[in-house]
Design an enzyme around this catalytic site. Structure first.
Site, PDB file in Angstrom:
ATOM      1  N   ASP A 118       0.863  -1.175   0.000  1.00 16.45           N
ATOM      2  CA  ASP A 118       0.000   0.000   0.000  1.00 16.45           C
ATOM      3  C   ASP A 118       0.903   1.230   0.000  1.00 16.45           C
ATOM      4  OD1 ASP A 118      -2.161  -1.693   0.267  1.00 16.45           O
ATOM      5  OD2 ASP A 118      -2.790  -0.932   2.222  1.00 16.45           O
ATOM      6  N   HIS A 134       4.950  -7.418   0.197  1.00 15.91           N
ATOM      7  CA  HIS A 134       4.603  -8.721  -0.345  1.00 15.91           C
ATOM      8  C   HIS A 134       5.264  -8.932  -1.700  1.00 15.91           C
ATOM      9  CE1 HIS A 134       1.279  -9.699   2.606  1.00 15.91           C
ATOM     10  NE2 HIS A 134       1.548  -8.425   2.882  1.00 15.91           N
ATOM     11  N   SER A 159       8.621   3.859   4.767  1.00 13.99           N
ATOM     12  CA  SER A 159       9.776   4.033   3.904  1.00 13.99           C
ATOM     13  C   SER A 159       9.383   3.809   2.454  1.00 13.99           C
ATOM     14  CB  SER A 159      10.912   3.109   4.326  1.00 13.99           C
ATOM     15  OG  SER A 159      12.118   3.520   3.732  1.00 13.99           O
TER      16      SER A 159
END
Length: 291
Positions: A98, A155, A258
């Protein structure tokens, strides 16, 4: 010349990022890491509640939406999502996080576009390994920024077998859009963890970039990588192990926000035409299809 995509205005005053050169970033990061890992009881709950309100964090997507149940800020920050919160698109490559798109497009020779007037080399990004970097000459890249409000697990965008991991020491500048426009070579200057995979479509690199008050970075196969912050480039090889991650599997996580930088080989993929600079992205949405 192939297309490239730019995030943000063309002109940014160096004054906007000057304080970051002066701040004791290492000390701030170490302090933040201690606070985030502390079991502070009611204080921790108040801190999490404040953070959720300030950054408008959507706790309804969390596997555990109960703010008071998190013993540390880190437990909250790296919270899991509900299993149905991020379905995987029918795509060759899915978005691994995200966040928002910082930059994406073509690698020009070995140069990755950071912002107007700023580039950095693939060799610098991966810690000086020119042989590894050469595999991505004229390839494709994507830089995705995770803000404080975002889900902070990373992921896999496609199936891959892990072959190497490289820790590269570096600075701890912020990685927000203003800093990306103001500090040359930002993502190749900051501390980072370079993960190298073999895939059905050639080698793929996922780089986790550290930043100010990012207390640590971790991967599912190694655990916490930093701290301690090693003074030299350090490499782990996994050729003799069968560490295979499927598309959508968790790869690692940030303890505070980050950026990830991905490298793909030449003529392998074409990015989702709906992607736009500075646009929001979600884990599991279509990132690219095969050419």
């Amino acid at each position: 010349m192939r297309d490239r995509y730019c995030y943000g205005s063309a002109t940014v005053s160096r004054l906007a990022v000057l304080p970051q050169y002066l701040l004791p970033k290492g000390a701030l990061t170490n302090f933040a890491g201690r606070v985030a890992g502390a079991k502070g009881g009611a204080y921790t709950t108040r801190l999490i509640r404040w953070f959720v309100g300030k950054y408008n964090v959507n706790m309804s997507e969390a596997a555990n939406p109960d703010i008071a149940s998190y013993k540390t800020f880190n437990e909250f920050f790296t919270r899991a999502l509900r299993p149905d919160a991020r379905p995987l698109a029918e795509a060759a490559y899915v978005c691994p996080v995200d966040g928002r798109i910082s930059q994406f497009g073509d690698i020009e020779d070995d140069q990755i576009f950071q912002a107007k007037g700023h580039k950095f080399s693939t060799t610098a990004l991966v810690g000086g390994d020119a042989q590894l970097a050469a595999q991505f000459q004229h390839g494709s890249f994507a830089n995705l920024y995770l803000s404080p409000r975002d889900y902070h697990r990373i992921h896999m965008p496609l199936d891959g077998k892990l072959t190497r991991m490289i820790y590269v020491p570096g600075e701890l500048f912020s990685v927000n859009p203003t800093t990306a426009r103001g500090i040359p070579g930002l993502f190749a200057r900051n501390e980072r963890v370079v993960c190298v995979f073999d895939t059905a479509h050639g080698p793929f690199v996922m780089t986790l970039v550290g930043a100010t008050i990012v207390g640590s970075m971790a991967t599912v196969w190694h655990g916490v990588i930093n701290p301690p912050r090693l003074p030299q480039v350090t490499e782990w090889k996994y050729d003799d192990q069968n560490i295979v991650l499927k598309k959508g599997d968790e790869l690692g996580r940030f303890l505070l926000g980050s950026t990830v930088v991905m490298l793909f080989q030449k003529d392998v993929l074409k990015f989702n035409p709906a992607w736009q600079p500075a646009g929001p992205v979600q884990l599991g949405e279509e990132m690219a299809q095969l050419k």
